[in-house]
Motif scaffolding. Structure first.
Motif, PDB file in Angstrom:
ATOM      1  N   LEU A 189      45.892  33.662  17.048  1.00  0.00           N
ATOM      2  CA  LEU A 189      44.866  33.440  16.041  1.00  0.00           C
ATOM      3  C   LEU A 189      43.679  34.381  16.268  1.00  0.00           C
ATOM      4  O   LEU A 189      43.124  34.949  15.324  1.00  0.00           O
ATOM      5  CB  LEU A 189      44.395  31.984  16.086  1.00  0.00           C
ATOM      6  N   ALA A 190      43.305  34.571  17.530  1.00  0.00           N
ATOM      7  CA  ALA A 190      42.185  35.466  17.844  1.00  0.00           C
ATOM      8  C   ALA A 190      42.507  36.900  17.444  1.00  0.00           C
ATOM      9  O   ALA A 190      41.671  37.607  16.876  1.00  0.00           O
ATOM     10  CB  ALA A 190      41.858  35.392  19.339  1.00  0.00           C
ATOM     11  N   LYS A 191      43.728  37.351  17.733  1.00  0.00           N
ATOM     12  CA  LYS A 191      44.114  38.713  17.360  1.00  0.00           C
ATOM     13  C   LYS A 191      44.077  38.891  15.850  1.00  0.00           C
ATOM     14  O   LYS A 191      43.648  39.928  15.342  1.00  0.00           O
ATOM     15  CB  LYS A 191      45.510  39.022  17.890  1.00  0.00           C
ATOM     16  N   SER A 192      44.540  37.882  15.142  1.00  0.00           N
ATOM     17  CA  SER A 192      44.549  37.978  13.685  1.00  0.00           C
ATOM     18  C   SER A 192      43.131  38.042  13.147  1.00  0.00           C
ATOM     19  O   SER A 192      42.814  38.874  12.288  1.00  0.00           O
ATOM     20  CB  SER A 192      45.296  36.785  13.086  1.00  0.00           C
ATOM     21  N   ARG A 193      42.256  37.180  13.639  1.00  0.00           N
ATOM     22  CA  ARG A 193      40.873  37.182  13.157  1.00  0.00           C
ATOM     23  C   ARG A 193      40.177  38.494  13.494  1.00  0.00           C
ATOM     24  O   ARG A 193      39.411  39.032  12.703  1.00  0.00           O
ATOM     25  CB  ARG A 193      40.100  36.011  13.769  1.00  0.00           C
ATOM     26  N   ASN A 210      39.152  36.970   0.217  1.00  0.00           N
ATOM     27  CA  ASN A 210      39.953  35.846  -0.255  1.00  0.00           C
ATOM     28  C   ASN A 210      41.330  35.854   0.407  1.00  0.00           C
ATOM     29  O   ASN A 210      41.787  34.838   0.942  1.00  0.00           O
ATOM     30  CB  ASN A 210      40.087  35.905  -1.783  1.00  0.00           C
ATOM     31  N   LEU A 211      41.982  37.008   0.379  1.00  0.00           N
ATOM     32  CA  LEU A 211      43.292  37.096   1.022  1.00  0.00           C
ATOM     33  C   LEU A 211      43.163  36.965   2.532  1.00  0.00           C
ATOM     34  O   LEU A 211      44.020  36.371   3.187  1.00  0.00           O
ATOM     35  CB  LEU A 211      43.964  38.415   0.651  1.00  0.00           C
ATOM     36  N   ALA A 212      42.086  37.514   3.097  1.00  0.00           N
ATOM     37  CA  ALA A 212      41.882  37.416   4.546  1.00  0.00           C
ATOM     38  C   ALA A 212      41.828  35.960   4.994  1.00  0.00           C
ATOM     39  O   ALA A 212      42.422  35.580   6.008  1.00  0.00           O
ATOM     40  CB  ALA A 212      40.602  38.144   4.943  1.00  0.00           C
ATOM     41  N   SER A 213      41.118  35.121   4.241  1.00  0.00           N
ATOM     42  CA  SER A 213      41.027  33.707   4.610  1.00  0.00           C
ATOM     43  C   SER A 213      42.391  33.030   4.492  1.00  0.00           C
ATOM     44  O   SER A 213      42.727  32.149   5.291  1.00  0.00           O
ATOM     45  CB  SER A 213      39.995  33.002   3.729  1.00  0.00           C
ATOM     46  N   ARG A 214      43.204  33.446   3.519  1.00  0.00           N
ATOM     47  CA  ARG A 214      44.537  32.865   3.374  1.00  0.00           C
ATOM     48  C   ARG A 214      45.434  33.268   4.538  1.00  0.00           C
ATOM     49  O   ARG A 214      46.232  32.464   5.028  1.00  0.00           O
ATOM     50  CB  ARG A 214      45.161  33.308   2.048  1.00  0.00           C
ATOM     51  N   LEU A 255      44.383  33.957   7.543  1.00  0.00           N
ATOM     52  CA  LEU A 255      43.914  33.193   8.696  1.00  0.00           C
ATOM     53  C   LEU A 255      44.493  31.780   8.692  1.00  0.00           C
ATOM     54  O   LEU A 255      44.907  31.248   9.723  1.00  0.00           O
ATOM     55  CB  LEU A 255      42.391  33.135   8.714  1.00  0.00           C
ATOM     56  N   ARG A 256      44.502  31.165   7.528  1.00  0.00           N
ATOM     57  CA  ARG A 256      45.088  29.812   7.434  1.00  0.00           C
ATOM     58  C   ARG A 256      46.589  29.855   7.722  1.00  0.00           C
ATOM     59  O   ARG A 256      47.152  28.909   8.282  1.00  0.00           O
ATOM     60  CB  ARG A 256      44.838  29.224   6.051  1.00  0.00           C
ATOM     61  N   LEU A 257      47.219  30.957   7.365  1.00  0.00           N
ATOM     62  CA  LEU A 257      48.658  31.092   7.602  1.00  0.00           C
ATOM     63  C   LEU A 257      48.982  31.104   9.090  1.00  0.00           C
ATOM     64  O   LEU A 257      49.940  30.469   9.540  1.00  0.00           O
ATOM     65  CB  LEU A 257      49.161  32.386   6.942  1.00  0.00           C
ATOM     66  N   VAL A 258      48.168  31.821   9.866  1.00  0.00           N
ATOM     67  CA  VAL A 258      48.474  31.981  11.291  1.00  0.00           C
ATOM     68  C   VAL A 258      47.808  30.910  12.147  1.00  0.00           C
ATOM     69  O   VAL A 258      48.127  30.784  13.330  1.00  0.00           O
ATOM     70  CB  VAL A 258      48.043  33.372  11.792  1.00  0.00           C
ATOM     71  N   ALA A 259      46.878  30.139  11.579  1.00  0.00           N
ATOM     72  CA  ALA A 259      46.197  29.105  12.363  1.00  0.00           C
ATOM     73  C   ALA A 259      47.197  28.045  12.806  1.00  0.00           C
ATOM     74  O   ALA A 259      47.990  27.558  11.994  1.00  0.00           O
ATOM     75  CB  ALA A 259      45.087  28.468  11.544  1.00  0.00           C
TER      76      ALA A 259
END
Length: 482
Positions: A290-294, A259-263, A265-269
């Motif tokens: 974005l790729a590094k974060s994912r 749940n936090l991971a998806s948030r 990802l949306r933060l850095v997208a």
């Protein structure tokens, strides 16, 4: 203090961020100090003790303070500094302090040390005062709310990380290292001389309690403007902008907290509008972040030298996947690249397995026919047997190519896969024993072959995106083995 308290130092970071309540354990410690400034309460209590007045009630009446507060100051501030002894008599050091004299470098003061409850490590932060904040009464118990701006009524609803049980016996050497790192950080932030701080770093510190105080500190996960990392965790004590140990701890935590991971990802997208109008070089930079974060969120354990090839291909697949998704018009070259990199991710994963679980090829025939290999693959010691489609796809591999795949680890995917499957005979802990061919879509693999062999066939965006997603899903099954 309450069973669990909430703490906040300074102002939150500005810009895109996620408010976080981070669990910590607080310990009282004695730390060395080269400078001691006596505050008003200390001076008043010590002055009365110096006159011989040492009864708690009389001290409280004379100073118009509560006996509990006086007892706390004596126990936590005057005695640790060796200004009074156990019988409340003022020591020579105490008399020197009353007279405004210099205090020796061996003097001690009380501070609070903080243990991160996520990683279990001591944080390189110490405080003399706990800056407690109280949640709104209207907030939920499981997710407390705080007023960020009383005038505007702005409310903060932070994400609450799970508190994990920690070792009840804190590591003293790690505590000392945290103290030293804290002092080195202070050196760049305050006017203390370098020699003075280095002198403190050479001295030991002492734990003063057995049971820690449970607490939560307010901080933020944020997307920095100019940093190599796509996201950082702010320093709750505001000594620096970000605190590296918290980011390292959260990187591991995000592997389980989807749940936090998806948030995050949306933060850095990147914003779709900003991405569309960005110059090519800026667009690539956004997608790189974005790729590094994912990659960090989806495979946090992929951090050893042996993982380098997989990590590189994972980043490329993610970056190209986001680029293909976000582009209004997609060129065949882009689809070709995404298909090729997706296949390379599969191959690099199998190569990693063959390096770690070596294939001996012992007992295998020097040569075989298609039905022979079909039988050998059907009899592998797999919890999940290969599907009929996999058996059909793999049974055409030549014995020599499979043998070279096991020794040189440089053949095409199917030969590598067969070699890795045969190595399950020699390794009871081999991941393919459990995972087998789960997640492999041979139909989509044909799209990858079309791209790599210049077949002239037109590649469809949706098929290539499905191939990339399939490769990522298959790859992630092995995360627990990294």
């Amino acid at each position: 203090m309450s069973p669990e308290i909430y703490l906040q130092w300074g102002r939150p970071v500005r810009g895109k961020s996620i408010d976080i309540l981070w669990p910590v354990n607080i310990h009282t410690v004695l730390v060395p100090s080269t400078r001691q400034r006596m505050n008003l309460f200390q001076d008043a209590i010590l002055g009365l003790l110096a006159t011989g007045l040492n009864e708690m009630n009389k001290l409280a009446d004379s100073l118009d303070l509560s006996p509990d507060l006086i007892a706390f100051i004596i126990a936590q501030e005057l005695q640790p500094r060796q200004w009074i002894d156990d019988r409340l008599r003022v020591t020579p050091k105490g008399m020197e302090a009353l007279e405004g004299g210099a205090v020796s470098a061996s003097a001690m003061r009380v501070m609070y040390a903080f243990q991160d409850v996520i990683s279990g490590k001591w944080l390189p932060r110490f405080a003399e005062v706990l800056q407690e904040v109280r949640p709104r009464e209207a907030g939920q118990v499981v997710r407390p709310e705080f007023l960020a701006d009383r005038g505007r009524g702005q409310v903060i609803r932070p994400y609450v990380l799970k508190r994990r049980p920690q070792n009840a016996d804190p590591d003293q050497s790690a505590l000392t290292r945290a103290w030293q790192e804290y002092l080195y950080t202070l050196r760049t932030k305050q006017s203390e001389s370098e020699d003075s701080l280095l002198e403190l770093a050479d001295q030991s510190i002492e734990l003063q309690d057995d049971e820690p105080q449970k607490a939560w500190v307010l901080c933020e996960v944020y997307a920095p403007q100019d940093d190599l990392q796509p996201w950082l965790v702010s320093d709750p004590w505001r000594l620096t902008q970000a605190l590296r140990p918290l980011r390292e701890a959260l990187t591991q935590e995000l592997g389980e907290d989807k749940n936090l991971a998806s948030r995050v990802l949306r933060l850095v997208a990147p914003d779709e509008t900003a991405l569309a109008v960005a110059a090519p070089v800026d667009r690539l930079a956004m997608l790189d972040l974005l790729a590094k974060s994912r990659a960090l969120l989806e495979a946090p354990r992929l951090n050893k030298p042996e993982h380098e090839m997989m990590r590189d291909y994972l980043l490329r697949v993610i970056r190209l996947q986001e680029s293909v998704k976000g582009a209004e018009k997609v060129y065949q070259e882009e689809l070709n690249g995404l298909a090729t990199q997706s296949g390379a991710l599969l191959e690099s994963t199998i190569k990693w397995m063959l390096h770690r679980w070596r294939a001996s090829n012992a007992g295998l025939p020097y040569n075989w026919k298609r039905h022979d290999l079909h039988k050998l693959l059907s009899d592998l010691p797999l919890t999940r047997k290969l599907s009929d489609e996999s058996l059909d796809q793999l049974s055409g591999q030549a014995a020599k190519q499979v043998s070279l795949a096991g020794t040189r680890i440089d053949r095409p995917f199917k030969a590598l896969f067969v070699a890795a499957l045969f190595s399950t005979h020699d390794h009871p802990d081999h991941p393919l024993r459990e995972i087998s061919d789960s997640g492999i879509d041979w139909g989509l693999m044909e799209a990858r072959n079309d791209s790599s062999h210049a077949s002239g066939r037109w590649l469809e965006r949706e098929n290539i995106l499905r191939l990339a997603e399939s490769a990522l899903i298959w790859f992630k099954q092995f995360e627990s083995y990294f």
